[in-house]
Motif scaffolding. Sequence first.
Motif, PDB file in Angstrom:
ATOM      1  N   GLY A 167       0.788  -1.227   0.000  1.00 36.43           N
ATOM      2  CA  GLY A 167       0.000   0.000   0.000  1.00 36.43           C
ATOM      3  C   GLY A 167       0.821   1.279   0.000  1.00 36.43           C
ATOM      4  N   GLY A 168       2.141   1.159  -0.047  1.00 30.86           N
ATOM      5  CA  GLY A 168       2.985   2.338  -0.201  1.00 30.86           C
ATOM      6  C   GLY A 168       3.551   2.462  -1.600  1.00 30.86           C
ATOM      7  N   GLY A 169       3.172   1.540  -2.492  1.00 35.28           N
ATOM      8  CA  GLY A 169       3.678   1.547  -3.862  1.00 35.28           C
ATOM      9  C   GLY A 169       2.907   2.492  -4.753  1.00 35.28           C
ATOM     10  N   GLY A 170       3.355   2.601  -6.010  1.00 39.15           N
ATOM     11  CA  GLY A 170       2.762   3.546  -6.943  1.00 39.15           C
ATOM     12  C   GLY A 170       1.289   3.315  -7.187  1.00 39.15           C
ATOM     13  N   VAL A 171       0.892   2.060  -7.401  1.00 35.68           N
ATOM     14  CA  VAL A 171      -0.525   1.715  -7.561  1.00 35.68           C
ATOM     15  C   VAL A 171      -1.174   1.546  -6.200  1.00 35.68           C
ATOM     16  N   GLY A 172      -0.459   0.905  -5.276  1.00 37.75           N
ATOM     17  CA  GLY A 172      -1.034   0.538  -3.993  1.00 37.75           C
ATOM     18  C   GLY A 172      -1.545   1.701  -3.177  1.00 37.75           C
ATOM     19  N   HIS A 173      -0.780   2.801  -3.114  1.00 34.14           N
ATOM     20  CA  HIS A 173      -1.229   3.905  -2.259  1.00 34.14           C
ATOM     21  C   HIS A 173      -2.468   4.583  -2.826  1.00 34.14           C
ATOM     22  N   LEU A 174      -2.614   4.567  -4.144  1.00 33.55           N
ATOM     23  CA  LEU A 174      -3.831   5.109  -4.749  1.00 33.55           C
ATOM     24  C   LEU A 174      -5.004   4.167  -4.519  1.00 33.55           C
ATOM     25  N   ALA A 175      -4.737   2.849  -4.579  1.00 30.37           N
ATOM     26  CA  ALA A 175      -5.793   1.859  -4.355  1.00 30.37           C
ATOM     27  C   ALA A 175      -6.336   1.951  -2.932  1.00 30.37           C
ATOM     28  N   VAL A 176      -5.434   2.132  -1.955  1.00 29.06           N
ATOM     29  CA  VAL A 176      -5.881   2.260  -0.567  1.00 29.06           C
ATOM     30  C   VAL A 176      -6.771   3.485  -0.422  1.00 29.06           C
ATOM     31  N   GLN A 177      -6.322   4.624  -0.940  1.00 30.90           N
ATOM     32  CA  GLN A 177      -7.130   5.844  -0.852  1.00 30.90           C
ATOM     33  C   GLN A 177      -8.490   5.654  -1.521  1.00 30.90           C
ATOM     34  N   MET A 178      -8.481   5.029  -2.686  1.00 36.48           N
ATOM     35  CA  MET A 178      -9.712   4.826  -3.443  1.00 36.48           C
ATOM     36  C   MET A 178     -10.693   3.971  -2.651  1.00 36.48           C
ATOM     37  N   ALA A 179     -10.204   2.863  -2.081  1.00 34.43           N
ATOM     38  CA  ALA A 179     -11.069   1.959  -1.334  1.00 34.43           C
ATOM     39  C   ALA A 179     -11.666   2.651  -0.111  1.00 34.43           C
ATOM     40  N   VAL A 180     -10.821   3.405   0.604  1.00 35.42           N
ATOM     41  CA  VAL A 180     -11.255   4.030   1.858  1.00 35.42           C
ATOM     42  C   VAL A 180     -12.123   5.252   1.605  1.00 35.42           C
ATOM     43  N   ARG A 181     -11.625   6.166   0.751  1.00 38.03           N
ATOM     44  CA  ARG A 181     -12.222   7.501   0.661  1.00 38.03           C
ATOM     45  C   ARG A 181     -13.269   7.648  -0.426  1.00 38.03           C
TER      46      ARG A 181
END
Length: 374
Positions: A167-181
Amino acid sequence: MEQTPTIPETFLGVGYTRDRAGLPLEAVRVPVPQPGADQVLIRVAASSLNPLEYKLADLNFMGRTPPVALGLDLAGVVVAVGDGVSDVAVGDAVAGLADLNGNGGWAATDGSGSEGGYAVASRFLTARKPPSLSFRDAAALPMAFLSAFASLYQAVHVGESVYVPGGGGGVGHLAVQMAVRALGAGLVISSGSTPQSMELARQSGAQHVFDYKRDDVPAEIAKLTGSQGVDLVFDATYSERGFVETAKTVRRDGSWIVLGVGPGKTTRLVETDSPVDAILAERGAKHVNVNLLRYFSEPATLDSEARDLLQRGMALAMEWAEQGIVVPHISQTIDSTVEAISTGLQSLKAGHGTVGKVAVIVDRDLAGGPDSGF
């Protein structure tokens, strides 16, 4: 077709001159493309690094005839439009994805300027850049955001549990934000291997972040979910060993979504046996592959629903970034030199724990213009 008279015939890009030449990249002179129907030509202000670029240099698996210029993420100004394009005009600031059957937009510079980089993008993979969003930040979004969006947008339901390894990677951190927010996930779990990547996953909204080198992540997720597992896993890590571990975290009848060709095929040259499908079958879980390559290399093969989804994704990338809902984390900003780009891609390839995205300033004058926010 509307065209400005100042577009050069060629530009000096950054890419490869021999099939499977790999890294480091070279300066390559390529033609400035003409936009076809439903395409736009963009003078590139900024871009970012993606693993796909070093994979193309290593393997040339799209079968392109060198020389090939790379640089797939684009943010810049429209300088020409093809037939059928009426809602974007010359002079508009946009972000988009370069057509894989063309060249990318990195321009070789010495750090003090260049003749500019140019690339063609399909209209449905192009969106207007909000004035408040910098060219640099806009350029960090297209490929990574669409990778997460195509995987999660229609798959995550309100209140569900989601595990995003890396979740700190280029795709991962955006995916986490997308899922949560944006998508209303009830529980978002992530993991990383360095304090910096784990912290970015937390900052992005993950409620629990584990160290996958030290923690038994499947066991920890079992504790958090009453031994059920998560509703959905989104794995963009491209690690065979990691695939096996993340498959063990999916609940019965859940979904395991992988970015790219998936288990047993990560080398693209040799297929190997993988236990992932057996693990998922035992749980009755779905194995879903999301692969963006054909979306922008073969746009004519996409049905209107697929095109509409990706066009919606590009529009939301700009909208959510402007609103602070899904924001790219830029860990490093480099100039568009052969050396800097090659070094950055080598670091990505080696798995040196790049946090978030590495941005590339292709045209400092354009990127620093009044509409840039840079």
